[in-house]
Motif scaffolding. Structure first.
Motif, PDB file in Angstrom:
ATOM      1  N   GLN A 206      10.577  -5.231   3.708  1.00 53.08           N
ATOM      2  CA  GLN A 206      11.858  -4.976   3.067  1.00 53.08           C
ATOM      3  C   GLN A 206      12.843  -4.480   4.106  1.00 53.08           C
ATOM      4  N   ASP A 207      14.056  -5.016   4.029  1.00 54.20           N
ATOM      5  CA  ASP A 207      15.138  -4.595   4.917  1.00 54.20           C
ATOM      6  C   ASP A 207      16.336  -4.257   4.032  1.00 54.20           C
ATOM      7  N   GLY A 208      16.453  -2.997   3.675  1.00 48.98           N
ATOM      8  CA  GLY A 208      17.526  -2.591   2.775  1.00 48.98           C
ATOM      9  C   GLY A 208      17.341  -3.198   1.398  1.00 48.98           C
TER      10      GLY A 208
ATOM     11  N   ALA B 142      15.879  -8.551  -3.976  1.00 47.95           N
ATOM     12  CA  ALA B 142      14.456  -8.427  -4.290  1.00 47.95           C
ATOM     13  C   ALA B 142      13.862  -7.264  -3.503  1.00 47.95           C
ATOM     14  N   THR B 143      12.760  -6.716  -4.014  1.00 50.27           N
ATOM     15  CA  THR B 143      12.121  -5.575  -3.370  1.00 50.27           C
ATOM     16  C   THR B 143      10.607  -5.749  -3.364  1.00 50.27           C
ATOM     17  N   HIS B 144       9.931  -4.879  -2.632  1.00 52.01           N
ATOM     18  CA  HIS B 144       8.480  -4.744  -2.624  1.00 52.01           C
ATOM     19  C   HIS B 144       7.753  -6.080  -2.418  1.00 52.01           C
ATOM     20  N   PRO B 145       7.937  -6.695  -1.254  1.00 54.06           N
ATOM     21  CA  PRO B 145       7.301  -7.982  -0.979  1.00 54.06           C
ATOM     22  C   PRO B 145       5.796  -7.864  -0.798  1.00 54.06           C
ATOM     23  N   ALA B 146       5.108  -8.952  -1.101  1.00 55.62           N
ATOM     24  CA  ALA B 146       3.666  -9.045  -0.848  1.00 55.62           C
ATOM     25  C   ALA B 146       3.369 -10.492  -0.473  1.00 55.62           C
ATOM     26  N   ILE B 147       3.072 -10.731   0.785  1.00 50.86           N
ATOM     27  CA  ILE B 147       2.815 -12.085   1.250  1.00 50.86           C
ATOM     28  C   ILE B 147       1.354 -12.440   0.982  1.00 50.86           C
TER      29      ILE B 147
ATOM     30  N   TYR C  45       7.892  -1.273   3.681  1.00 59.11           N
ATOM     31  CA  TYR C  45       6.975  -2.038   2.821  1.00 59.11           C
ATOM     32  C   TYR C  45       6.417  -3.285   3.507  1.00 59.11           C
ATOM     33  N   PRO C  46       5.751  -3.149   4.630  1.00 51.34           N
ATOM     34  CA  PRO C  46       5.189  -4.334   5.292  1.00 51.34           C
ATOM     35  C   PRO C  46       3.917  -4.845   4.611  1.00 51.34           C
ATOM     36  N   THR C  47       3.762  -6.143   4.556  1.00 45.62           N
ATOM     37  CA  THR C  47       2.476  -6.787   4.237  1.00 45.62           C
ATOM     38  C   THR C  47       2.311  -7.937   5.219  1.00 45.62           C
ATOM     39  N   ALA C  48       1.074  -8.297   5.509  1.00 41.93           N
ATOM     40  CA  ALA C  48       0.834  -9.287   6.557  1.00 41.93           C
ATOM     41  C   ALA C  48      -0.380 -10.147   6.207  1.00 41.93           C
TER      42      ALA C  48
END
Length: 308
Positions: A48-50, A69-74, A302-305
Motif C-alpha cells: 500500500q502506498d497512501g 483500494a487498501t490492504h493488498p494480498a498478492i 502492508y507488504p505481501t510477496a
C-alpha cells in the motif's frame, strides 16, 4: 458495488489502474484492457502506498497501481491480487483482480464488513476477518473461485483476529489471549496461551500476526515491546522470531524502528513496514531468518510477496 477499472500505459514499463466504486455492492465487473497482456509477467510484491495499492514485478519492473483500494494480498503465483474496497457507507469488502484478464469478482461473505485477505500457500483458499451480525470479529475462509465459504469454529462471544496460514491445510488466529490453530474444515485443533509462548513482555494487538516457518520450528510475529516512545505515545512495534523448542525470542526489526504489517513468504522471507524517527514515513524491508535486512521500497505499508 460496481467496480470500474481503466488500464492505461505509464511510461514503457508501468501500468496504472484506477478504481472507483458506486453504491451497487453485488455486481461483478471486468476491466477494460488497453495494454499488452501480462500473462507471462507475474507480480512479485504488493503493498500500500497512501490511498492506492501497488503490485510490482521486480525482474521486469512492471507495475500496476489501484487507486481507492487498501490492504493488498498478492497470490502465491503472482497472477491475482486480493484487496479491500470501502464504499460510501464505510462498509468494507474484498475483491480479487486477475492480473492477466483484469476481470474482478467480489468475495461473497455474510457480512457488511470484511477485510485483510490472506492467501493459502497453494493459492486455492483465502482467509480473512469479517464482522458478524453481533458485531464480533470472526475469521472465515473461502476458495479463490468464490465457493465453499467456511466459518472457523469459535465461541460466539470470542473475537478472532489476523488469520495467517501455518501450512496449506492449517491456519492460525488469535483473540489477544490465545493462539488458535484451525484446519481447512474450520475445526479448532489446538489452543496455546500467548503468555505461555511469549511471556508477558509483549503487547499484542488485533493487528498482530503469527507466521510459522515452513519447517514449523520457528514463529515470526509482531508486537509492541519496550519502553513507550514519546512520538508514538505508546510502545513501538517490532518483528521477532520465536524458536518453538527453546522459546528463545530474537528481534528482527532494528532498534528504534516502529515495525508493522509483517508478512512471511513460503520460502521464509520476512517482509514488514517500518518507520524511524520522526515516524512520518514507512519503508518496506525484507529480512532472512538471521536478521539480514534490506530495504525493498522507500515508501509503503502492508507488504505481501510471492515466492522468489
Amino acid at each position: 458495488m460496481n467496480l470500474y477499472l481503466v488500464v492505461i500505459a505509464v511510461t514503457g514499463l508501468g501500468l496504472f489502474l484506477a478504481c472507483n466504486a458506486n453504491n451497487d455492492r453485488q455486481q461483478k465487473t471486468s476491466a477494460v484492457l488497453d495494454t499488452v497482456s501480462l500473462s507471462s509477467k507475474s507480480f512479485a510484491l504488493a503493498y500500500q502506498d497512501g490511498s492506492k495499492i501497488v503490485a510490482t514485478s521486480i525482474d521486469t519492473m512492471k507495475q500496476i497501481s489501484f487507486g481507492g483500494a487498501t490492504h493488498p494480498a498478492i497470490s502465491p503465483d503472482g497472477n491475482k491480487l486480493a484487496y479491500t474496497v470501502t464504499d460510501s457507507a464505510g462498509n468494507k469488502s474484498i475483491w480479487i483482480a486477475d492480473m492477466e484478464s483484469k476481470s474482478q469478482l467480489q468475495l461473497q461473505a455474510d457480512s457488511k464488513d470484511y477485510d485483510h485477505a490472506m492467501w493459502s500457500p497453494d493459492g486455492k483458499t483465502i482467509a480473512f476477518n469479517f464482522l458478524d451480525k453481533q458485531h464480533i470479529w470472526k475469521v472465515g475462509i473461502i476458495k479463490a473461485d468464490n465457493t465453499g465459504f467456511i466459518l472457523l469454529d469459535s465461541k460466539p462471544a470470542d473475537s478472532l483476529f489476523s488469520p495467517s496460514w501455518k501450512n496449506e491445510t492449517e491456519l492460525v488466529a488469535h483473540d489477544l489471549k490465545n493462539l488458535y490453530t484451525f484446519n481447512v474444515t474450520g475445526k479448532l485443533t489446538d489452543t496455546e496461551k500467548i503468555t505461555d509462548c511469549f511471556g508477558t513482555d509483549y503487547q499484542f494487538l488485533s493487528s498482530s500476526r503469527f507466521f510459522y516457518t515452513n519447517d514449523g520450528r520457528k514463529l515470526i510475529f509482531n508486537a509492541r515491546y519496550g519502553k513507550p516512545v514519546e512520538e508514538l505515545h505508546h510502545q513501538a512495534e517490532a518483528v521477532f522470531i520465536l524458536e518453538a523448542d527453546s522459546k528463545k525470542v530474537s528481534r528482527i526489526s532494528l532498534e528504534g524502528m516502529n515495525a508493522l504489517d509483517v508478512f512471511v513468504t513460503a520460502d521464509n522471507r520476512i517482509f514488514f513496514s517500518g518507520a524511524e524517527k520522526p515516524f512520518s514515513q514507512s519503508k518496506i524491508y525484507v529480512s532472512d531468518l538471521k536478521g539480514n535486512i534490506k530495504t525493498v521500497v522507500d515508501k509503503g505499508t502492508y507488504p505481501t510477496a510471492t515466492l522468489k
